[in-house]
Design an enzyme around this catalytic site. Structure first.
Site, mmCIF file in Angstrom:
data_model
loop_
_atom_site.group_PDB
_atom_site.id
_atom_site.type_symbol
_atom_site.label_atom_id
_atom_site.label_comp_id
_atom_site.label_asym_id
_atom_site.label_seq_id
_atom_site.Cartn_x
_atom_site.Cartn_y
_atom_site.Cartn_z
ATOM 1 N N ASP A 144 0.835 -1.192 0.000
ATOM 2 C CA ASP A 144 0.000 0.000 0.000
ATOM 3 C C ASP A 144 0.875 1.250 0.000
ATOM 4 O OD1 ASP A 144 -2.289 1.796 0.662
ATOM 5 O OD2 ASP A 144 -3.308 -0.085 1.081
ATOM 6 N N HIS A 218 -3.649 6.162 3.284
ATOM 7 C CA HIS A 218 -4.336 4.931 2.846
ATOM 8 C C HIS A 218 -3.734 3.669 3.472
ATOM 9 C CE1 HIS A 218 -5.627 1.955 -0.356
ATOM 10 N NE2 HIS A 218 -6.727 2.676 -0.262
ATOM 11 N N SER A 548 -10.912 -0.893 -1.180
ATOM 12 C CA SER A 548 -9.649 -0.785 -0.448
ATOM 13 C C SER A 548 -9.859 -1.053 1.032
ATOM 14 C CB SER A 548 -9.088 0.633 -0.555
ATOM 15 O OG SER A 548 -8.231 0.749 -1.643
#
Ligand code: NAG
Ligand code: NAG
Ligand code: NAG
Ligand code: NAG
Ligand code: NAG
Length: 769
Positions: A144, A218, A548
């Site tokens: 990620d 994220h 996600s």
């Protein structure tokens, strides 16, 4: 010349040289070169690296330093290397012996519904209460945007020592060193070479940490969703207050940073997978992807095959391109593909019009406290004037028209929180985000910078009509705090990518759905919870939505199963997750997709149920070689199969020796092509529950077929015993000649005594004429 001016001189000279190289480098591109693993030429070289370099030595001109062109040398996720080449060089290199395939570097995206500047996921609101040790011993690798190691979600106070088998480590870099890792965060590495080449010269002025440290948020969100520690008193400015906890709070996390502001490049992704396989992760979580590709052209599918052979479960996001049909990505049968569903937690923020009407909405504005409301404000919806004023784009809102008012902004083009920031900067006092026909009734909440709410498409039309037909339109937003348990949930998220898989319809995808809407999880301490640079607020948690977010929920659940059953294969873990998934919501009614019951192309086997998945009773197991037979059945060519599996097989022989083979997948997708009217599939179940277990089958036949199962009763004497059954599907006469259509049903094995063992497989039948 004194010492200092000499220094300056040589520095300038060096820079000049570098610029020369860069200028030449502009027509170079990154390619991934896949080699034959037992290549004829490999034995001559002392090391893999030297072997890989030899291909460049043969290709490049004599003067050139070959190692400067080599980005990565791979050996676990793929045999081969990544290098910068010109087109002419590539053409030459392609023809060298032992070169199996070449692929240009490809950009993948993180799968949040936010503008791609931001990424992220997770939380603790599952209503499932775990002991904080659950997941112990398992290692979840997360590919990620990196990690914010100081977040309380990565605290290691309750963690056991690092597993003996772990070979990974903590890579130093900008604001990151070995002391950033601990017993929770046991590994952190970054992979930047592919990104570097693709974005040189750097066009972005945004600063990114050149280290595993997360510049976006994220990766911090997704990794804490998978396996974050328990953090009491977590909330986003009071919203969603409670204990924040990953799905596997006892598991270790290893972070592989492959996504940068410009995206995630396949050369970096494969390098990270290569490293993760060597390091010893048990689970790989990839909240990235985007588009459906044939397996032999998809580096994630190829790297995942190798990971699977090493016993690693690969869990991927299905993508956010729903509700468009056949938008699902990451569909290889050895990958577990995750769609997104909603939670039963809402953040009501109702628009009360001056005519007494109410329009329901949701918001995570920090002032969203029960019974608080804004003043009554004048309502404006600017259309037809400035470019993009209905979307509230930057510079589109004239101050004199919005000052002190409640501004209606359509969704799309720029970020949801960004619209709020623009309204605020232009002097607006509040905002109503209006869904369009793309988003329909989807509820996504954000931590807005001003009083704001989001309303559905139908309600937006009602609001706009009110504004249009009223001389002095006014409204206030009335907040309702955090409400749990009142709405029907889970339901399928509007954005969640849908099946059938365009590249491989014989495997039903997505496999399952998991929470992916309005998920609260850890967030970097130096970023605003909106991700906006203008926003000076800070919070250790924020809310995000996307596949996600749903992907790492399942990665965490896979870690729980792995921890409870360390010897299970990735296929057995996937089977446990799929066959125990829920197809009804909290009220016992069918899971919805919009206002209709969700189809298997929206939710796969259903919504994950972690408690049941740990003890599924029976599993459908698959050996790595079975996938090779499956690829032969699907008609992949010898060279395509070689690229995917690195195995040299003759499909002719394989098919002769495996007549009637069907992949032992936990769901069944039957395709009737060109007038075929009958199909047989076989399956094999392994008892992982109790000895002396008797199971009986229950079938709901899809419309248009009759289904026959044999035997209808399976008697398992021992644990680990495997038994087979066959299912015949007969298409009804009236179906023949119709256009493409599908119907669905299911097949469930029920334990005769223990009602907790219900092993359910969805069935989908498709006619293609
Ligand atoms: C590691 O980083 C921490 C904080 O960023 C710093 O305090 C420490 O001095 C660093 N250690 C080394 C060996 O660089
Ligand atoms: C507003 O009313 C006008 C005239 O009645 C109509 O043409 C227009 O489409 C309406 N706009 C909206 C947004 O409803
Ligand atoms: C975030 O967590 C850190 C470490 O636990 C704490 O010191 C800090 O106050 C928290 N920040 C906020 C904004 O709550
Ligand atoms: C595959 O095996 C066959 C027979 O064993 C051999 O002739 C052929 O060269 C092999 N191909 C590759 C790509 O390894
Ligand atoms: C089942 O098989 C696994 C792996 O082959 C083995 O570790 C386990 O002990 C077996 N369990 C039983 C009850 O035989």
């Amino acid at each position: 010349m004194d010492f200092y001016s000499q220094m300056v001189f040589s520095t300038i000279f060096l820079c000049f040289l570098l610029l020369q190289v860069q200028a030449n480098a502009s027509n170079l591109q990154t390619y991934m070169i896949q080699l034959h693993p037992q290549g004829l030429t490999s034995s001559v070289f002392e090391s893999k690296l030297q072997w890989h370099l030899s291909f460049l030595e043969q290709t490049l001109s004599v003067e050139e330093d070959c190692s400067s062109r080599l980005l990565y040398s791979y050996s676990n996720a793929m045999e081969g290397f990544a290098a910068q080449l010109s087109e002419t060089e590539l053409e030459y290199l392609k023809k060298l012996p032992d070169v199996v395939a070449v692929r240009a570097d490809r950009k993948y995206e993180i799968q949040t519904t936010y503008s791609h500047k931001f990424l992220g996921l997770s939380v603790c609101t599952q209503g499932v209460c775990y002991k904080s040790s659950m997941g112990q011993g398992a290692i979840v690798g997360v590919l990620d945007t990196g990690v914010w190691p100081e977040s309380p979600s990565f605290g290691d106070s309750k963690m056991p020592p690092i597993p003996q088998k772990w070979r990974g480590g903590c890579q130093e870099g900008q604001d990151f060193n070995s002391s950033s890792c601990n017993r929770k965060l046991i590994g952190a590495k970054f992979f930047i070479k592919g990104h570097h080449v693709a974005s040189s010269p750097p066009s972005d002025t945004v600063q990114e940490y050149v280290s595993p440290r997360d510049s976006h948020g994220h990766g911090t969100h997704t990794s804490s969703t998978a396996a974050g520690a328990s953090v009491a008193g977590a909330s986003v400015f009071g919203n969603g207050a409670g204990v924040a906890q990953g799905m596997a709070p006892g598991a270790h996390i290893a972070v592989y940073k492959v996504c940068w502001f410009s995206g995630c490049y396949s050369s970096d992704i494969v390098a990270a997978m290569d490293s993760a396989i060597r390091d010893g992760v048990d689970i790989l979580s990839l909240s990235l992807g985007g588009f459906p590709l044939p397996f032999f052209d998809d580096s994630i599918a190829i790297g995942s095959f190798r990971a699977m052979q090493h016993g690693i479960s690969v869990i991927c996001a299905a993508g956010n391109n729903g509700p468009t049909q056949s938008s699902v990505a990451n569909v290889a049968p050895w990958i577990t593909t995750i769609g997104a569903g909603t939670l039963d937690r809402t953040f009501p923020a109702i628009v009360r019009l001056s005519n007494g009407e109410a329009i329901p909405g949701e918001s995570m504005y920090p002032g969203n406290k029960f019974n608080q409301a804004t003043k009554e404000l004048e309502l404006v919806y600017l259309t037809g004037g400035q470019m993009g004023s209905e979307l509230c784009l930057k510079g589109s809102l004239p101050r004199e028209q919005v000052e002190g008012k409640m501004v209606v902004c359509d969704r799309g083009v720029n970020g949801r929180s960004e619209k709020g920031q623009i309204v605020k900067e232009s002097g607006g006092a509040a905002m109503i985000l209006a869904n369009t026909e793309i988003n329909l009734e989807e509820d996504l909440v954000d931590v807005h910078v001003l009083p704001a709410t989001l309303i559905g498409f139908a309600e937006a039309n009602r609001l706009k009509a009110y504004i249009n037909t009223t001389t002095d339109p006014k409204a206030r937003i009335q907040f309702g705090g955090t409400v749990i348990g009142r709405t029907r949930a889970p339901s399928v998220a509007q954005f969640s990518s849908r099946g059938p898989s365009p590249t491989n319809p014989s495997t039903l995808k997505p496999d399952v759905i998991a929470p992916g809407v309005n998920i609260i999880a850890a967030w970097p301490q130096n970023l605003a919870p909106t991700g906006l640079l203008e926003d000076s607020r800070r919070s250790n948690f924020t809310v995000m939505s996307g596949t996600s977010m749903s992907c790492p929920h399942v990665s965490g659940i896979a870690a729980l199963i792995h921890s409870a059953h360390p010897k299970w294969t990735p296929a057995a873990i996937k089977s446990a997750i799929m066959t125990t998934a829920d197809v009804t919501d909290r009220f016992g009614k069918p899971i919805l997709d919009g206002n209709k019951p969700a189809s298997v192309f929206a939710m796969g086997a259903g919504h994950v149920n972690p408690t049941r998945a740990i003890d599924p009773g029976l599993v459908y197991d698959i050996k790595p070689y079975d996938y090779v037979i499956h690829l032969c059945v699907l008609g992949y060519t010898h060279s395509e199969i070689f690229i995917i599996t690195h195995m040299n097989v003759s499909c002719h022989k394989v098919l002769q020796m495996n007549k009637g083979f069907t992949l032992n997948y936990p769901s069944m997708s039957v395709v009737f092509k060109h007038g075929t009217t009958s199909k047989m599939v076989s399956r094999r179940l392994t008892n992982v529950g109790s000895p002396n277990s008797v199971y009986e089958v229950e079938v709901t036949a899809p419309e248009g077929v009759s289904v026959r199962v044999k035997p209808r009763r399976l008697v398992f004497k021992h644990v680990n015993e495997s038994l087979s059954y066959k299912v015949w599907f007969m298409s009804e006469k009236r179906r023949e000649g119709r256009k493409v259509s599908s119907t669905e049903g299911h097949l469930t094995w029920l334990h005769s005594e223990n009602s907790k063992y219900r092993v359910r497989s969805p069935i989908v039948v498709t006619w293609k004429n």
